[in-house]
Design a protein around this motif. Structure first.
Motif, PDB file in Angstrom:
ATOM      1  N   THR A 164       0.770  -1.103   0.024  1.00 44.34           N
ATOM      2  CA  THR A 164      -0.023  -0.008  -0.046  1.00 44.34           C
ATOM      3  C   THR A 164       0.846   1.490   0.118  1.00 44.34           C
ATOM      4  O   THR A 164       0.590   2.184  -0.866  1.00 44.34           O
ATOM      5  CB  THR A 164      -0.816   0.125   1.388  1.00 44.34           C
ATOM      6  N   ALA A 214       2.468   1.952  -3.434  1.00 46.96           N
ATOM      7  CA  ALA A 214       1.647   2.426  -4.691  1.00 46.96           C
ATOM      8  C   ALA A 214       1.734   3.824  -4.522  1.00 46.96           C
ATOM      9  O   ALA A 214       1.455   4.269  -6.057  1.00 46.96           O
ATOM     10  CB  ALA A 214       0.438   1.776  -4.230  1.00 46.96           C
ATOM     11  N   ASP A 215       2.060   4.473  -3.557  1.00 48.07           N
ATOM     12  CA  ASP A 215       1.951   5.929  -3.719  1.00 48.07           C
ATOM     13  C   ASP A 215       3.362   6.448  -4.154  1.00 48.07           C
ATOM     14  O   ASP A 215       4.227   6.427  -3.217  1.00 48.07           O
ATOM     15  CB  ASP A 215       1.707   6.486  -2.182  1.00 48.07           C
ATOM     16  N   GLU A 216       3.670   6.968  -5.365  1.00 44.35           N
ATOM     17  CA  GLU A 216       4.773   7.372  -5.881  1.00 44.35           C
ATOM     18  C   GLU A 216       4.842   8.950  -6.088  1.00 44.35           C
ATOM     19  O   GLU A 216       5.502   9.272  -7.023  1.00 44.35           O
ATOM     20  CB  GLU A 216       5.288   6.472  -7.039  1.00 44.35           C
ATOM     21  N   THR A 270      -3.543   8.165  -3.708  1.00 41.99           N
ATOM     22  CA  THR A 270      -3.683   7.157  -4.440  1.00 41.99           C
ATOM     23  C   THR A 270      -5.071   6.397  -4.556  1.00 41.99           C
ATOM     24  O   THR A 270      -5.660   6.184  -5.524  1.00 41.99           O
ATOM     25  CB  THR A 270      -2.390   6.170  -4.551  1.00 41.99           C
ATOM     26  N   GLU A 275      -7.714   6.350  -7.687  1.00 43.37           N
ATOM     27  CA  GLU A 275      -7.892   5.101  -8.311  1.00 43.37           C
ATOM     28  C   GLU A 275      -9.769   4.844  -8.403  1.00 43.37           C
ATOM     29  O   GLU A 275     -10.302   4.610  -9.121  1.00 43.37           O
ATOM     30  CB  GLU A 275      -7.531   3.871  -7.680  1.00 43.37           C
ATOM     31  N   GLU A 329      -1.842   9.284 -12.019  1.00 38.40           N
ATOM     32  CA  GLU A 329      -1.802   8.467 -10.628  1.00 38.40           C
ATOM     33  C   GLU A 329      -2.331   7.305 -10.617  1.00 38.40           C
ATOM     34  O   GLU A 329      -1.768   6.272 -10.423  1.00 38.40           O
ATOM     35  CB  GLU A 329      -2.377   9.469  -9.532  1.00 38.40           C
ATOM     36  N   ARG A 382      -0.624   4.863 -13.198  1.00 39.94           N
ATOM     37  CA  ARG A 382       0.723   4.531 -12.664  1.00 39.94           C
ATOM     38  C   ARG A 382       0.510   3.313 -11.717  1.00 39.94           C
ATOM     39  O   ARG A 382       1.360   2.322 -11.507  1.00 39.94           O
ATOM     40  CB  ARG A 382       1.536   5.627 -12.023  1.00 39.94           C
ATOM     41  N   SER A 383      -0.459   3.641 -10.723  1.00 41.99           N
ATOM     42  CA  SER A 383      -0.799   2.714  -9.700  1.00 41.99           C
ATOM     43  C   SER A 383      -1.055   1.374 -10.266  1.00 41.99           C
ATOM     44  O   SER A 383      -0.758   0.394  -9.729  1.00 41.99           O
ATOM     45  CB  SER A 383      -1.741   3.493  -8.662  1.00 41.99           C
ATOM     46  N   GLU A 384      -2.220   1.421 -11.339  1.00 41.80           N
ATOM     47  CA  GLU A 384      -2.547   0.060 -11.696  1.00 41.80           C
ATOM     48  C   GLU A 384      -1.231  -0.601 -12.487  1.00 41.80           C
ATOM     49  O   GLU A 384      -1.271  -1.926 -12.300  1.00 41.80           O
ATOM     50  CB  GLU A 384      -3.584   0.478 -12.846  1.00 41.80           C
ATOM     51  N   LYS A 389       0.677  -2.048  -9.418  1.00 39.10           N
ATOM     52  CA  LYS A 389      -0.192  -2.799  -8.336  1.00 39.10           C
ATOM     53  C   LYS A 389       0.323  -4.357  -8.354  1.00 39.10           C
ATOM     54  O   LYS A 389       0.505  -4.868  -7.346  1.00 39.10           O
ATOM     55  CB  LYS A 389      -1.572  -2.388  -8.567  1.00 39.10           C
ATOM     56  N   SER A 397       8.607   2.855  -2.897  1.00 42.86           N
ATOM     57  CA  SER A 397       7.899   2.819  -4.172  1.00 42.86           C
ATOM     58  C   SER A 397       7.752   1.516  -4.789  1.00 42.86           C
ATOM     59  O   SER A 397       8.462   0.622  -4.368  1.00 42.86           O
ATOM     60  CB  SER A 397       8.706   3.795  -5.094  1.00 42.86           C
TER      61      SER A 397
END
Length: 706
Positions: free
Chosen positions: A26, A29-31, A141, A145, A176, A179-181, A184, A242
């Motif tokens: 978790t 995932a926040d970059e 994030t 999403e 965001e 990128r998270s996807e 993930k 990250s």
């Protein structure tokens, strides 16, 4: 300590750390701050905007509607209806405002809420694109999403609806979410593919199902422990993390850790051919391999810790995380693995069970021929390999432009497509405006200077209202403006224009502070930070590794040429990769961190596995007539296991090529290629040839055997 107690302690520790893997992912995932340069002007601008402007802690999803030939009246009705449905959705709890060029669907209008310039700025000059936006008061994030998932389910798809109207969800929230996807499932994918590749390789090496699983089990336990400890460090504020860092951690631990296991397992098998006593076999194998494993681990740990001095956040955070992972792996390799092998005994190698033999060190025909080549023709072999490496390194002369956001994904997501539409139909800089923070009193002068100068790259600039009232001790109210460049904001020309813009803005403000932020200044600050980092990391890393090698080998000459050969293989891998990326894979751009990461990994790991050969040469020299004989014997007896280790590590890094991010694909390709070159050319031919040529001078200033 009894073996079962050692195994039990590791299992208990892993069980305690296992629940922390989810929270670690978790955090990873926040970059949002990962790709900023520490102490840079753009990072300071981002901080000031977040603290002093109401929009600073807000985020916007931009919806780009497109119809070839122009937005119609029916399209306007559809867009208005979409905005109303987004307002009514209950899945975006922090939604503050939703609007389009055709009106505000919900929320209170505020000068800071919507892009300035009026509706004309939200429709393209040719009328084919209309930009709507959804503003949220939370820039995290998870919120991004949820918002993007909701909005994309409402608006038309990029392929178009039944009427031909198309829409892309982009902007900072779209970026965001995409990128998270992309990151993930990176760890799950890497773990699955890496373990599969390693099991297949180990089955081929040992022809034993149990021995194919033992190293994976040991590394897996170590990884769970390292992941839990990493989360504790992140929670304590010691470092950040990250998705990129956790991905590299998996590859490094499973690759290097399996190799450490291979070294001990191979020596254990040799000892089982020498004695019927399993306890004696595992004791002797551990005693003979521990110095090499400790030294190899120390080299990688030192190289990774050097990354901690970097100014670029993505590089700096990797340092302690990767060093911790290798340290845990070394401890597991020296405690858990011997305990497991001692418990399993000869059964570990079933059905190819080793028995006591007259010759406990059989030499494979291939490595006997390689040893004869090196012994008989060392000069010719060394020259031929060096020429090949130098020729490949010449591929670096062309240079490559940096990778921009639109090229960051192997398969461009929707947010990239949306930004491309905006770039094509609006002012080029509309896709990534430059954010300018200044004293409110200087706003008019700065805007005038940046938009009317003869050589300015700014086409248009709009001023927001002032900041939140200044706190006690602050001299003035601040203003925030957005500047749109005349050129592609992701181009080298845009990045190169940043110093001139900063100079002009400060001159217009009479020398008072003006901060430029946003993607373009961040790209410039990143480039400069990486240059500074390389000037520190490269020499410091080389020096530390050289010192460790000199202490291990108790010599000066051998560490020097080993380092030189590994640097040559790095140059070859980077040069050949550049040619292949540009002319075969149609990817002329390069991730800005590629050279730095490839250098650290290839030099550290290349030297790391040379340690196995060099340690064996020193060991054989004690009972040989000459260094030449010791080199040939060590090469023949360790060629198989060291080559297997190189193949395992190269295969592990190549798994990065299966991921959707171009930066990780490039790192995986370059490092895997470099490790293969190091395995089959440097370690198998070049280093032994040079060692044979130098003879007893390898050990200077000591003499052989001292």
């Amino acid at each position: 300590m009894p073996r079962w107690a050692v195994i039990g302690l590791w299992l208990l520790f892993a069980a305690a750390m296992a629940p922390l893997q989810g929270p670690l992912q978790t955090r990873a995932a926040d970059e949002s701050d990962t790709f900023l340069a520490r102490g840079s002007e753009s990072a300071e601008a981002k901080r000031v905007i977040e603290e002093r402007f109401r929009a600073g802690n807000e985020s916007a999803a931009v919806i780009a509607y497109f119809r070839d030939g122009g937005i119609t009246s029916d399209d306007r009705l559809r867009i208005t209806d979409d905005m109303t449905r987004i307002c009514a959705a209950a899945t975006i709890p922090t939604l503050k405002l939703v609007g389009s060029p055709y009106g505000l669907a919900c929320g209170d209008q505020d000068p800071l809420d919507l892009s300035p310039g009026g509706p004309g700025l939200l429709t393209s000059p040719d009328g084919s694109v209309a930009l709507a936006s959804a503003l949220m008061t939370d820039d995290s994030t998870p919120v991004a999403e949820a918002a993007v998932s909701t909005i994309r389910a409402i608006v038309p798809p990029p392929e178009g609806d039944e009427t031909g109207l198309k829409a892309w969800v982009t902007g900072e929230v779209g970026f965001e979410a995409d990128r998270s996807e992309a990151v993930k499932t990176i760890d799950e994918t890497l773990l699955l593919v890496t373990c599969t590749v390693l099991v297949l390789l180990l089955l081929a090496i040992y022809r034993s199902p149990l021995m194919a699983l033992v190293p994976i089990f040991v590394v897996g336990i170590a990884y769970v422990v390292a992941g839990g400890l990493t989360y504790l460090l992140v929670r304590a504020g010691v470092t950040t993390v990250s998705g990129q860092s956790t991905a590299i951690l998996i590859v490094l631990m499973f690759g290097a850790g399996t190799d450490y296991c291979l070294l001990l397992v191979a020596r254990f098998r040799d000892e089982l051919r020498r004695t019927a006593d399993v306890d004696a076999a595992i004791t002797n194998a551990s005693r003979r391999t521990t110095p090499a494993i400790l030294s190899a681990g120390a080299i990688v740990i030192a190289a990774m810790l050097v990354l901690a001095v970097a100014d670029f956040n993505a590089t700096r955070e990797m340092g302690p995380i990767l060093a911790l992972g290798i340290a845990v792996m070394v401890v597991a390799g020296l405690t858990l693995l011997p305990a497991l092998l001692g418990v399993l005994g000869r059964r570990a190698f079933w059905p190819a069970v080793p028995h006591v033999e007259a010759d406990p060190h059989p030499v494979a025909p291939l490595w006997r021929r390689v040893g004869q080549l090196v012994e008989r023709h060392p000069a010719a072999t060394a020259v031929a390999v060096t020429l090949v490496l130098v020729a490949g390194a010449l591929g670096n002369l062309g240079g490559r432009e940096p990778l921009d956001f639109s090229e960051a994904f192997r398969t461009p997501p929707q947010s990239v497509g949306g930004e491309q539409i905006i770039s094509e139909r609006f002012i080029p800089g509309r896709a990534a405006p430059v954010e300018v923070v200044m004293d409110y009193a200087d706003g008019e002068a700065v805007i005038s200077r940046l938009t009317t100068g003869l050589t300015t790259p700014v086409q248009e600039m709009y001023l927001f209202a002032g900041s939140i009232p200044p706190r006690e001790g602050q001299e003035s109210e601040l203003a925030l403006a957005q500047a749109y460049l005349k050129m592609d904001p992701f181009s080298d020309a845009a990045t190169d224009s940043v110093p001139g813009l900063r100079k002009a803005a400060r001159e217009a403000a009479g020398g008072r502070r003006v901060l430029l932020g946003g993607e373009v200044p961040e790209a410039y600050d990143t480039r400069e930070a990486l240059k500074r980092d390389n000037r520190i990391i490269v020499p410091l890393g080389l020096l530390l590794i050289l010192v460790i090698l000199a202490v291990l080998l108790r010599a000066v000459v051998m560490p020097l040429y080993v380092m030189a050969t590994v640097i040559l293989s790095f140059g070859f891998a980077l040069g050949v990769s550049s040619l292949l990326f540009a002319h075969v894979m149609d990817q002329p751009a390069s991730d800005q961190t590629l050279e730095q990461f490839a250098f650290i990994f290839l030099v550290a790991l290349g030297v790391d596995y040379n340690v196995f050969l060099l340690a064996r040469i020193r060991e054989e020299r004690a009972g040989a007539d000459s260094t030449r004989a010791a080199v040939v014997t060590a090469l023949e007896r360790t060629g198989g296991v060291i080559t297997s280790a190189g193949l395992v590590l190269a295969a592990t890094f190549s798994v990065l090529m299966a991921l959707p991010l171009e930066s990780l694909f490039q790192v995986g390709f370059v490092v895997a290629l470099g490790l293969l070159v190091d395995t089959f050319l440097v370690r198998a031919l070049l280093v032994p040839s040079v060692a044979v040529l130098l003879g007893e001078r390898n050990w200077w200033p000591r003499t052989a055997g001292t």
